[in-house]
Design a protein around this motif. Structure first.
Motif, PDB file in Angstrom:
ATOM      1  N   ARG A  43      46.899 141.574  14.567  1.00  8.48           N
ATOM      2  CA  ARG A  43      45.591 141.043  15.216  1.00  8.48           C
ATOM      3  C   ARG A  43      45.579 139.501  15.041  1.00  8.48           C
ATOM      4  O   ARG A  43      45.812 138.881  13.876  1.00  8.48           O
ATOM      5  N   LEU A  44      44.899 139.035  16.099  1.00  7.30           N
ATOM      6  CA  LEU A  44      45.031 137.505  16.129  1.00  7.30           C
ATOM      7  C   LEU A  44      43.746 137.071  15.562  1.00  7.30           C
ATOM      8  O   LEU A  44      42.506 137.744  15.944  1.00  7.30           O
ATOM      9  N   THR A  45      43.571 136.038  14.982  1.00 11.83           N
ATOM     10  CA  THR A  45      42.246 135.596  14.407  1.00 11.83           C
ATOM     11  C   THR A  45      42.587 134.113  13.885  1.00 11.83           C
ATOM     12  O   THR A  45      43.675 133.611  14.088  1.00 11.83           O
ATOM     13  N   PHE A  46      41.769 133.395  13.262  1.00 10.36           N
ATOM     14  CA  PHE A  46      41.826 131.811  12.826  1.00 10.36           C
ATOM     15  C   PHE A  46      41.276 131.746  11.724  1.00 10.36           C
ATOM     16  O   PHE A  46      40.477 132.332  11.095  1.00 10.36           O
ATOM     17  N   PHE A  47      41.856 130.724  10.985  1.00 14.58           N
ATOM     18  CA  PHE A  47      41.614 130.275   9.584  1.00 14.58           C
ATOM     19  C   PHE A  47      41.058 128.826   9.763  1.00 14.58           C
ATOM     20  O   PHE A  47      41.881 128.049  10.402  1.00 14.58           O
ATOM     21  N   VAL A  48      40.054 128.329   9.235  1.00 11.72           N
ATOM     22  CA  VAL A  48      39.522 126.874   9.142  1.00 11.72           C
ATOM     23  C   VAL A  48      39.570 126.311   7.486  1.00 11.72           C
ATOM     24  O   VAL A  48      38.793 126.454   6.919  1.00 11.72           O
ATOM     25  N   PRO A  49      40.808 125.883   7.215  1.00 10.10           N
ATOM     26  CA  PRO A  49      40.875 125.307   5.796  1.00 10.10           C
ATOM     27  C   PRO A  49      40.151 124.131   5.377  1.00 10.10           C
ATOM     28  O   PRO A  49      40.066 124.027   4.377  1.00 10.10           O
ATOM     29  N   TYR A  50      39.862 123.401   6.581  1.00 13.11           N
ATOM     30  CA  TYR A  50      39.250 122.089   6.350  1.00 13.11           C
ATOM     31  C   TYR A  50      37.924 121.834   7.255  1.00 13.11           C
ATOM     32  O   TYR A  50      38.141 122.081   8.346  1.00 13.11           O
ATOM     33  N   LEU A  51      36.849 121.707   6.688  1.00 15.79           N
ATOM     34  CA  LEU A  51      35.561 121.557   7.660  1.00 15.79           C
ATOM     35  C   LEU A  51      34.588 120.559   7.169  1.00 15.79           C
ATOM     36  O   LEU A  51      34.287 120.889   6.100  1.00 15.79           O
ATOM     37  N   LEU A  52      34.387 119.586   7.777  1.00 13.15           N
ATOM     38  CA  LEU A  52      33.514 118.662   7.425  1.00 13.15           C
ATOM     39  C   LEU A  52      31.943 118.770   8.421  1.00 13.15           C
ATOM     40  O   LEU A  52      32.503 118.967   9.691  1.00 13.15           O
ATOM     41  N   ILE A  53      31.218 118.623   7.970  1.00  8.80           N
ATOM     42  CA  ILE A  53      29.829 118.808   8.583  1.00  8.80           C
ATOM     43  C   ILE A  53      28.623 117.763   8.198  1.00  8.80           C
ATOM     44  O   ILE A  53      28.652 117.427   6.981  1.00  8.80           O
ATOM     45  N   ILE A  64      30.149 117.945   3.044  1.00  7.62           N
ATOM     46  CA  ILE A  64      29.455 117.130   3.778  1.00  7.62           C
ATOM     47  C   ILE A  64      30.198 115.754   4.308  1.00  7.62           C
ATOM     48  O   ILE A  64      31.243 115.432   3.563  1.00  7.62           O
ATOM     49  N   GLY A  65      30.086 115.524   5.411  1.00  6.64           N
ATOM     50  CA  GLY A  65      30.791 114.278   5.971  1.00  6.64           C
ATOM     51  C   GLY A  65      30.161 113.589   7.304  1.00  6.64           C
ATOM     52  O   GLY A  65      28.883 114.018   7.691  1.00  6.64           O
ATOM     53  N   GLU A  66      30.424 112.482   7.624  1.00 12.56           N
ATOM     54  CA  GLU A  66      29.829 111.574   8.626  1.00 12.56           C
ATOM     55  C   GLU A  66      30.967 111.679   9.574  1.00 12.56           C
ATOM     56  O   GLU A  66      32.274 111.296   9.464  1.00 12.56           O
ATOM     57  N   ILE A  67      30.562 111.653  10.890  1.00 14.16           N
ATOM     58  CA  ILE A  67      31.498 112.064  12.098  1.00 14.16           C
ATOM     59  C   ILE A  67      31.096 110.990  13.192  1.00 14.16           C
ATOM     60  O   ILE A  67      30.072 111.078  13.720  1.00 14.16           O
ATOM     61  N   PRO A  96      28.467 104.578  21.172  1.00 12.70           N
ATOM     62  CA  PRO A  96      28.609 103.106  21.428  1.00 12.70           C
ATOM     63  C   PRO A  96      29.641 102.598  20.245  1.00 12.70           C
ATOM     64  O   PRO A  96      29.458 102.957  18.996  1.00 12.70           O
ATOM     65  N   GLY A  97      30.688 101.523  20.650  1.00 15.27           N
ATOM     66  CA  GLY A  97      31.511 101.019  20.003  1.00 15.27           C
ATOM     67  C   GLY A  97      32.902 101.228  20.336  1.00 15.27           C
ATOM     68  O   GLY A  97      32.950 101.513  21.513  1.00 15.27           O
ATOM     69  N   PRO A  98      33.919 101.124  19.646  1.00 17.76           N
ATOM     70  CA  PRO A  98      35.267 101.065  19.956  1.00 17.76           C
ATOM     71  C   PRO A  98      35.913 102.259  20.514  1.00 17.76           C
ATOM     72  O   PRO A  98      36.787 102.452  21.202  1.00 17.76           O
ATOM     73  N   GLY A  99      35.144 103.566  20.394  1.00 15.87           N
ATOM     74  CA  GLY A  99      35.525 104.793  21.041  1.00 15.87           C
ATOM     75  C   GLY A  99      36.614 105.514  19.904  1.00 15.87           C
ATOM     76  O   GLY A  99      36.974 104.797  19.028  1.00 15.87           O
ATOM     77  N   GLY A 100      37.022 106.598  20.132  1.00 20.64           N
ATOM     78  CA  GLY A 100      37.829 107.458  19.251  1.00 20.64           C
ATOM     79  C   GLY A 100      37.005 108.285  18.486  1.00 20.64           C
ATOM     80  O   GLY A 100      35.715 108.436  18.499  1.00 20.64           O
ATOM     81  N   PHE A 101      37.534 108.698  17.347  1.00 19.44           N
ATOM     82  CA  PHE A 101      36.894 109.956  16.468  1.00 19.44           C
ATOM     83  C   PHE A 101      37.270 109.653  15.157  1.00 19.44           C
ATOM     84  O   PHE A 101      38.347 109.034  14.839  1.00 19.44           O
ATOM     85  N   GLU A 102      36.274 109.883  14.166  1.00 23.70           N
ATOM     86  CA  GLU A 102      36.707 109.514  12.714  1.00 23.70           C
ATOM     87  C   GLU A 102      35.681 110.430  12.058  1.00 23.70           C
ATOM     88  O   GLU A 102      34.397 110.593  12.283  1.00 23.70           O
ATOM     89  N   ALA A 103      36.018 110.919  10.886  1.00 25.06           N
ATOM     90  CA  ALA A 103      35.499 111.653  10.095  1.00 25.06           C
ATOM     91  C   ALA A 103      35.680 111.268   8.561  1.00 25.06           C
ATOM     92  O   ALA A 103      36.723 110.788   8.215  1.00 25.06           O
ATOM     93  N   ARG A 104      34.454 111.149   7.828  1.00 23.68           N
ATOM     94  CA  ARG A 104      34.493 110.583   6.745  1.00 23.68           C
ATOM     95  C   ARG A 104      33.680 111.251   5.543  1.00 23.68           C
ATOM     96  O   ARG A 104      32.981 112.014   6.021  1.00 23.68           O
ATOM     97  N   THR A 105      34.263 111.213   4.445  1.00 23.21           N
ATOM     98  CA  THR A 105      33.721 112.103   3.154  1.00 23.21           C
ATOM     99  C   THR A 105      33.936 111.798   1.967  1.00 23.21           C
ATOM    100  O   THR A 105      34.449 110.744   1.908  1.00 23.21           O
ATOM    101  N   THR A 106      33.408 112.278   1.072  1.00 27.00           N
ATOM    102  CA  THR A 106      33.815 111.895  -0.488  1.00 27.00           C
ATOM    103  C   THR A 106      35.218 112.385  -0.697  1.00 27.00           C
ATOM    104  O   THR A 106      35.400 113.555  -0.699  1.00 27.00           O
TER     105      THR A 106
END
Length: 329
Positions: free
Chosen positions: A111-121, A140-143, A149-159
């Protein structure tokens, strides 16, 4: 499957500082930005073996579908419990999706399913709900999103911990994941406006090359599961839900493989993200994303950058339903 009649009643703490709101949850105004990445199936299998199969095999066993994983950034305008009147809250998330085949004893096809080994929220309620109810590995993270507004793109930050040692100090709000566009535009293409179009856009990037028998058998199962997904609009995600024993940190007082079904209520629109996109991951001891996925690319100090195979966005509403306990020790 657990018979809930055998379970003790939950002692409700609503109004006493409770932040684990009950499922099902309705999430409105969600926009996801997804990047397909080349991964190493051998590394993915090692990850799945250590994080899922080590608990539930051989009665339940998982294998990666192929050599593609998804990096997604998600923004939700409003999430609310459908079980209790509490209120609404938005959030942002960054996550890795690994498509898996699920093999059950006695089943004819996987059966097809999905696994999420990393998740920041970025909100504590979403973190606690995901961990306590379905077993998501949330931190916990900041995204930042390309629409900010700003230079664009994506970034995720955490401890993070760059290394492990008795004197290693945590680095808080450290950049961990980035997606940068070249010749990119902030204008998003509108290429599909329903679930069928969305599924067709991702289906071709989840196949892999194996022997004739495996390809035919798994191809039939894949077609069946995609067909069910198109009819039911349900995306299944499996997690290892566990809690350490108070008496011994090497033991679990509870351990189960659970499924979190997400129902796609409505797709408002979506399409390709213009430009060429590079996804970068920080190499650190606490988040071994590069090794876990078997990523390759250009090294720049503690960062590895890899070209995205494809990039798309989708705007939708969805409901996270009651979970399913697939296996429990």
């Amino acid at each position: 499957m657990t018979d809930t009649r055998d379970l003790p009643p939950y002692i409700d703490r609503l109004g006493h500082g409770e932040i684990c709101f009950p499922q099902p949850l309705a999430l409105k105004g969600a926009t996801a930005y997804a990047f397909g990445l080349d991964a190493d199936p051998t590394a993915l299998q090692a990850l799945v073996d250590s994080q899922l199969n080590a608990a539930c095999a051989p009665s339940l066993r998982y294998e990666p579908v192929g050599d593609t994983v998804l990096l997604t950034f998600l923004e939700v305008e409003a999430a609310t419990s459908l079980s209790q009147t509490i209120g609404v809250q938005g959030d942002r998330e960054a996550m890795i999706w690994v498509p898996l085949w699920e093999y059950r004893e006695g089943a004819t096809f996987p059966r097809l399913t999905f696994f999420v080994p990393y998740l920041l929220i970025n909100v504590d309620t979403g973190l606690v709900v995901g961990r306590e109810i379905w077993g998501y590995r949330k931190t916990i993270g900041e995204i930042d999103l390309m629409t900010d507004p700003g230079p664009g793109g994506f970034e995720a930050r955490t401890t993070i911990f760059p290394t492990f040692s008795d004197s290693a100090r945590a680095v808080e709000n450290a950049p961990l994941i980035r997606a940068t566009g070249h010749n990119a535009s902030s204008a998003l293409r509108d290429d599909f406006d329903d679930v069928a179009g969305f599924l067709e856009a991702i289906r071709g990037n989840m196949r892999h090359s194996r022997g004739l028998i495996e390809t035919v058998v798994e191809g039939m199962a894949f077609a069946w599961d995609i067909g069910k997904l198109a009819l039911d609009f349900v995306v299944p995600v499996v997690n290892l839900k566990q809690f350490r024993a108070a008496e011994d940190w090497t033991r679990a007082c509870y351990q189960a493989v659970t499924e979190s079904p997400a129902h796609l209520d409505k797709v408002h629109g979506g399409g390709l993200i213009a430009g060429e996109w590079t996804c970068s991951f920080r190499d650190c001891a606490s988040h071994r994303i590069i090794d876990d996925l078997g990523l390759t690319g250009k090294r720049n100090g503690e960062w590895l950058s890899t070209e995205a195979r494809f990039a798309f966005w989708v705007s939708f509403d969805f409901t996270t339903r009651n979970g399913i306990t697939l296996w429990q020790r």
